[in-house]
Design a protein around this motif. Sequence first.
Motif, short mmCIF file in Angstrom:
data_model
loop_
_atom_site.label_atom_id
_atom_site.label_comp_id
_atom_site.label_asym_id
_atom_site.label_seq_id
_atom_site.Cartn_x
_atom_site.Cartn_y
_atom_site.Cartn_z
N ASP A 1 24.65 -1.34 5.28
CA ASP A 1 25.78 -0.90 4.47
C ASP A 1 25.36 -0.78 3.03
O ASP A 1 25.04 -1.80 2.42
N PRO A 2 25.30 0.38 2.48
CA PRO A 2 25.56 1.65 3.14
C PRO A 2 24.40 2.03 4.06
O PRO A 2 23.26 1.60 3.84
N THR A 3 24.69 2.80 5.07
CA THR A 3 23.65 3.21 6.00
C THR A 3 22.71 4.19 5.31
O THR A 3 23.11 5.01 4.49
N ALA A 4 21.45 4.05 5.64
CA ALA A 4 20.40 4.92 5.11
C ALA A 4 19.22 4.84 6.07
O ALA A 4 19.19 3.99 6.98
N SER A 5 18.26 5.71 5.87
CA SER A 5 17.06 5.69 6.72
C SER A 5 16.30 4.38 6.53
O SER A 5 16.29 3.81 5.44
N ASP A 6 15.68 3.93 7.62
CA ASP A 6 14.84 2.74 7.54
C ASP A 6 13.67 3.00 6.60
O ASP A 6 13.22 4.14 6.44
N GLU A 7 13.18 1.94 5.98
CA GLU A 7 11.99 2.01 5.15
C GLU A 7 10.93 1.11 5.76
O GLU A 7 11.25 0.07 6.33
N THR A 8 9.67 1.52 5.63
CA THR A 8 8.56 0.70 6.11
C THR A 8 7.62 0.46 4.95
O THR A 8 7.11 1.40 4.35
N ASP B 1 0.87 -1.18 0.00
CA ASP B 1 0.00 0.00 0.00
C ASP B 1 0.91 1.23 0.00
O ASP B 1 1.48 1.58 1.03
N PRO B 2 1.06 1.90 -1.16
CA PRO B 2 1.99 3.04 -1.24
C PRO B 2 1.61 4.18 -0.30
O PRO B 2 2.49 4.90 0.17
N ALA B 3 0.33 4.36 -0.01
CA ALA B 3 -0.09 5.45 0.86
C ALA B 3 0.35 5.25 2.30
O ALA B 3 0.54 6.22 3.05
N LYS B 4 0.55 4.01 2.72
CA LYS B 4 0.95 3.71 4.10
C LYS B 4 2.43 3.38 4.23
O LYS B 4 2.93 3.20 5.33
N SER B 5 3.13 3.28 3.10
CA SER B 5 4.52 2.86 3.09
C SER B 5 5.46 4.06 2.95
O SER B 5 5.08 5.08 2.38
N THR B 6 6.66 3.91 3.49
CA THR B 6 7.69 4.93 3.32
C THR B 6 8.88 4.27 2.64
O THR B 6 9.65 3.55 3.28
N VAL B 7 9.01 4.51 1.34
CA VAL B 7 10.14 3.98 0.57
C VAL B 7 10.88 5.17 -0.04
O VAL B 7 10.28 6.21 -0.32
N THR B 8 12.16 5.00 -0.25
CA THR B 8 12.99 6.13 -0.71
C THR B 8 12.96 6.34 -2.22
O THR B 8 13.32 7.41 -2.68
N ASP B 9 12.54 5.34 -2.97
CA ASP B 9 12.67 5.45 -4.42
C ASP B 9 11.35 5.32 -5.20
O ASP B 9 11.37 5.19 -6.41
N VAL C 1 -2.76 -7.48 7.47
CA VAL C 1 -1.73 -6.48 7.18
C VAL C 1 -0.37 -7.06 7.57
O VAL C 1 -0.21 -7.62 8.66
N LEU C 2 0.59 -6.92 6.67
CA LEU C 2 1.96 -7.36 6.90
C LEU C 2 2.85 -6.13 6.78
O LEU C 2 2.80 -5.43 5.77
N THR C 3 3.64 -5.85 7.82
CA THR C 3 4.53 -4.70 7.80
C THR C 3 5.96 -5.20 7.70
O THR C 3 6.39 -6.05 8.49
N LEU C 4 6.69 -4.66 6.73
CA LEU C 4 8.09 -5.00 6.51
C LEU C 4 8.92 -3.76 6.79
O LEU C 4 8.77 -2.74 6.10
N THR C 5 9.78 -3.84 7.80
CA THR C 5 10.71 -2.75 8.09
C THR C 5 12.07 -3.16 7.57
O THR C 5 12.58 -4.23 7.91
N VAL C 6 12.66 -2.32 6.72
CA VAL C 6 13.98 -2.58 6.15
C VAL C 6 14.98 -1.63 6.81
O VAL C 6 14.83 -0.42 6.74
#
Length: 163
Positions: A148-155, A43-51, A139-144
């Motif tokens: 390496d390299p360090t970056a903000s977590d994604e949910t 669900d893109p509206a509930k997810s936080t991805v960098t790309d 609902v399944l939540t995946l936290t990434v």
Amino acid sequence: MTLTDFVQKVCRSSRFAVLGCAPFVAATLWAQTPNMTGTWQMDPAKSTVTDGRSVTLVVETTAGKIKLGATTHDKAGHDMTADFTCAPDGKECEFREGEHKSKMSMWFAGDSLNVAKTDGPVGDVVNEWKLQMSSGGKVLTLTVTHIDPTASDETLVFGKAAS
């Protein structure tokens, strides 16, 4: 009384102490692991991805192993598939991600399935995944966590697709 309290109480009783409590504890812990089997759509509206990508996960459980397949659709319209099959025992298995391979290992920690990605080709990322299901199983939540390299977590938040 929680399930953990119950297991501890039973294991302290003299009958189970004599018989050995390990099989009882193992069966109880296996029963507590969530069944993540199914097709899951991000669900893109509930997810936080960098790309800006979207992801579909397919999870299967067979013979004590979990097979996880992912199709990632990027902003440019390209699809990439990735998959692996591992026992949730912390031992490494092969991970195919597009054209290259790396290693994955997975284990349950309470109600979450934890996955570590390592040993990819030069320049590949190292990250950890934590998958948790909602109490209703829809609902399944995946936290990434990017190591390496360090970056903000994604949910990434997924809804279970109708079967």
